[in-house]
Motif scaffolding. Structure first.
Motif, PDB file in Angstrom:
ATOM      1  N   LYS A   2       0.850  -1.185   0.000  1.00 50.42           N
ATOM      2  CA  LYS A   2       0.000   0.000   0.000  1.00 50.42           C
ATOM      3  C   LYS A   2       0.889   1.239   0.000  1.00 50.42           C
ATOM      4  O   LYS A   2       2.047   1.185   0.413  1.00 50.42           O
ATOM      5  CB  LYS A   2      -0.882   0.020   1.239  1.00 50.42           C
ATOM      6  N   LEU A   3       0.332   2.338  -0.428  1.00 47.65           N
ATOM      7  CA  LEU A   3       1.074   3.589  -0.438  1.00 47.65           C
ATOM      8  C   LEU A   3       1.494   3.994   0.975  1.00 47.65           C
ATOM      9  O   LEU A   3       2.577   4.562   1.162  1.00 47.65           O
ATOM     10  CB  LEU A   3       0.242   4.680  -1.105  1.00 47.65           C
ATOM     11  N   SER A   4       0.686   3.669   1.961  1.00 44.92           N
ATOM     12  CA  SER A   4       1.046   3.978   3.353  1.00 44.92           C
ATOM     13  C   SER A   4       2.290   3.190   3.777  1.00 44.92           C
ATOM     14  O   SER A   4       3.112   3.692   4.555  1.00 44.92           O
ATOM     15  CB  SER A   4      -0.114   3.687   4.293  1.00 44.92           C
ATOM     16  N   GLU A   5       2.459   1.984   3.251  1.00 49.99           N
ATOM     17  CA  GLU A   5       3.661   1.196   3.548  1.00 49.99           C
ATOM     18  C   GLU A   5       4.889   1.817   2.895  1.00 49.99           C
ATOM     19  O   GLU A   5       5.974   1.807   3.484  1.00 49.99           O
ATOM     20  CB  GLU A   5       3.483  -0.246   3.069  1.00 49.99           C
ATOM     21  N   VAL A   6       4.704   2.370   1.707  1.00 57.39           N
ATOM     22  CA  VAL A   6       5.806   3.065   1.040  1.00 57.39           C
ATOM     23  C   VAL A   6       6.222   4.263   1.887  1.00 57.39           C
ATOM     24  O   VAL A   6       7.414   4.499   2.117  1.00 57.39           O
ATOM     25  CB  VAL A   6       5.401   3.509  -0.384  1.00 57.39           C
ATOM     26  N   GLN A   7       5.242   5.017   2.367  1.00 57.21           N
ATOM     27  CA  GLN A   7       5.529   6.186   3.209  1.00 57.21           C
ATOM     28  C   GLN A   7       6.276   5.768   4.477  1.00 57.21           C
ATOM     29  O   GLN A   7       7.239   6.419   4.879  1.00 57.21           O
ATOM     30  CB  GLN A   7       4.234   6.924   3.571  1.00 57.21           C
ATOM     31  N   ASP A   8       5.838   4.683   5.095  1.00 60.26           N
ATOM     32  CA  ASP A   8       6.503   4.192   6.309  1.00 60.26           C
ATOM     33  C   ASP A   8       7.949   3.790   6.033  1.00 60.26           C
ATOM     34  O   ASP A   8       8.849   4.113   6.807  1.00 60.26           O
ATOM     35  CB  ASP A   8       5.746   3.002   6.898  1.00 60.26           C
ATOM     36  N   ARG A   9       8.175   3.089   4.922  1.00 58.47           N
ATOM     37  CA  ARG A   9       9.546   2.692   4.551  1.00 58.47           C
ATOM     38  C   ARG A   9      10.404   3.915   4.272  1.00 58.47           C
ATOM     39  O   ARG A   9      11.565   3.981   4.665  1.00 58.47           O
ATOM     40  CB  ARG A   9       9.533   1.775   3.328  1.00 58.47           C
ATOM     41  N   TYR A  10       9.832   4.891   3.585  1.00 54.85           N
ATOM     42  CA  TYR A  10      10.534   6.137   3.264  1.00 54.85           C
ATOM     43  C   TYR A  10      10.995   6.836   4.547  1.00 54.85           C
ATOM     44  O   TYR A  10      12.167   7.205   4.674  1.00 54.85           O
ATOM     45  CB  TYR A  10       9.608   7.034   2.447  1.00 54.85           C
ATOM     46  N   GLU A  11      10.088   6.981   5.486  1.00 56.61           N
ATOM     47  CA  GLU A  11      10.432   7.642   6.742  1.00 56.61           C
ATOM     48  C   GLU A  11      11.470   6.841   7.522  1.00 56.61           C
ATOM     49  O   GLU A  11      12.381   7.415   8.127  1.00 56.61           O
ATOM     50  CB  GLU A  11       9.175   7.875   7.572  1.00 56.61           C
ATOM     51  N   ALA A  12      11.372   5.521   7.513  1.00 56.50           N
ATOM     52  CA  ALA A  12      12.347   4.675   8.201  1.00 56.50           C
ATOM     53  C   ALA A  12      13.734   4.848   7.583  1.00 56.50           C
ATOM     54  O   ALA A  12      14.739   4.914   8.307  1.00 56.50           O
ATOM     55  CB  ALA A  12      11.920   3.214   8.150  1.00 56.50           C
ATOM     56  N   LEU A  30      13.527   1.287  -2.901  1.00 58.22           N
ATOM     57  CA  LEU A  30      12.115   1.594  -2.663  1.00 58.22           C
ATOM     58  C   LEU A  30      11.444   2.043  -3.962  1.00 58.22           C
ATOM     59  O   LEU A  30      10.321   1.624  -4.263  1.00 58.22           O
ATOM     60  CB  LEU A  30      11.986   2.667  -1.575  1.00 58.22           C
ATOM     61  N   MET A  31      12.129   2.851  -4.747  1.00 58.12           N
ATOM     62  CA  MET A  31      11.585   3.274  -6.034  1.00 58.12           C
ATOM     63  C   MET A  31      11.389   2.070  -6.959  1.00 58.12           C
ATOM     64  O   MET A  31      10.379   1.985  -7.667  1.00 58.12           O
ATOM     65  CB  MET A  31      12.494   4.317  -6.682  1.00 58.12           C
ATOM     66  N   ASP A  32      12.340   1.152  -6.962  1.00 60.58           N
ATOM     67  CA  ASP A  32      12.208  -0.064  -7.776  1.00 60.58           C
ATOM     68  C   ASP A  32      10.995  -0.882  -7.343  1.00 60.58           C
ATOM     69  O   ASP A  32      10.250  -1.400  -8.181  1.00 60.58           O
ATOM     70  CB  ASP A  32      13.468  -0.923  -7.691  1.00 60.58           C
ATOM     71  N   ASP A  33      10.800  -0.991  -6.039  1.00 61.53           N
ATOM     72  CA  ASP A  33       9.633  -1.720  -5.526  1.00 61.53           C
ATOM     73  C   ASP A  33       8.340  -1.035  -5.966  1.00 61.53           C
ATOM     74  O   ASP A  33       7.366  -1.702  -6.323  1.00 61.53           O
ATOM     75  CB  ASP A  33       9.680  -1.828  -4.004  1.00 61.53           C
ATOM     76  N   MET A  34       8.326   0.297  -5.953  1.00 61.83           N
ATOM     77  CA  MET A  34       7.138   1.032  -6.401  1.00 61.83           C
ATOM     78  C   MET A  34       6.880   0.794  -7.885  1.00 61.83           C
ATOM     79  O   MET A  34       5.732   0.642  -8.290  1.00 61.83           O
ATOM     80  CB  MET A  34       7.306   2.533  -6.145  1.00 61.83           C
ATOM     81  N   LYS A  35       7.945   0.764  -8.679  1.00 58.13           N
ATOM     82  CA  LYS A  35       7.770   0.514 -10.118  1.00 58.13           C
ATOM     83  C   LYS A  35       7.073  -0.822 -10.348  1.00 58.13           C
ATOM     84  O   LYS A  35       6.158  -0.914 -11.171  1.00 58.13           O
ATOM     85  CB  LYS A  35       9.129   0.505 -10.827  1.00 58.13           C
ATOM     86  N   ARG A  36       7.522  -1.833  -9.617  1.00 60.58           N
ATOM     87  CA  ARG A  36       6.926  -3.167  -9.774  1.00 60.58           C
ATOM     88  C   ARG A  36       5.500  -3.212  -9.233  1.00 60.58           C
ATOM     89  O   ARG A  36       4.588  -3.738  -9.880  1.00 60.58           O
ATOM     90  CB  ARG A  36       7.783  -4.214  -9.063  1.00 60.58           C
ATOM     91  N   PHE A  38       3.271  -0.744  -8.453  1.00 55.97           N
ATOM     92  CA  PHE A  38       2.269   0.182  -8.981  1.00 55.97           C
ATOM     93  C   PHE A  38       2.384   0.384 -10.492  1.00 55.97           C
ATOM     94  O   PHE A  38       1.707   1.240 -11.059  1.00 55.97           O
ATOM     95  CB  PHE A  38       2.378   1.536  -8.270  1.00 55.97           C
ATOM     96  N   ASP A  39       3.251  -0.384 -11.137  1.00 58.58           N
ATOM     97  CA  ASP A  39       3.463  -0.270 -12.592  1.00 58.58           C
ATOM     98  C   ASP A  39       3.808   1.155 -13.009  1.00 58.58           C
ATOM     99  O   ASP A  39       3.287   1.676 -14.005  1.00 58.58           O
ATOM    100  CB  ASP A  39       2.236  -0.758 -13.370  1.00 58.58           C
TER     101      ASP A  39
END
Length: 70
Positions: A2-12, A30-36, A38-39
């Motif tokens: 979820k996008l909230s998980e991305v935000q949490d990882r970013y802050e961590a 993290l950006m690579d994970d988002m690419k996969r 969220f396409d």
């Protein structure tokens, strides 16, 4: 993911990894994970961005945080 998980990882990453190469690598991963997950297109796609404004905003936030100072 979820996008909230991305935000949490970013802050961590920002709080737990000192600025520099290690932090940039973690942000890149993290950006690579988002690419996969969220396409996120490799090239700018305005139609995709209109359909996914929160995703592209977070992706750009992460990209703008990277420093490449190493």
């Amino acid at each position: 993911m979820k996008l909230s998980e991305v935000q949490d990882r970013y802050e961590a990453i920002l709080h737990n990894i000192p600025s520099g190469q290690a932090q940039d690598k973690a942000l890149s991963d993290l950006m690579d994970d988002m690419k996969r997950e969220f396409d996120v297109p490799l090239l700018q796609d305005l139609a995709w961005e209109r359909e996914h404004p929160a995703v592209i905003a977070m992706y750009r936030k992460i990209a703008n945080t990277r420093t490449f100072d190493y």
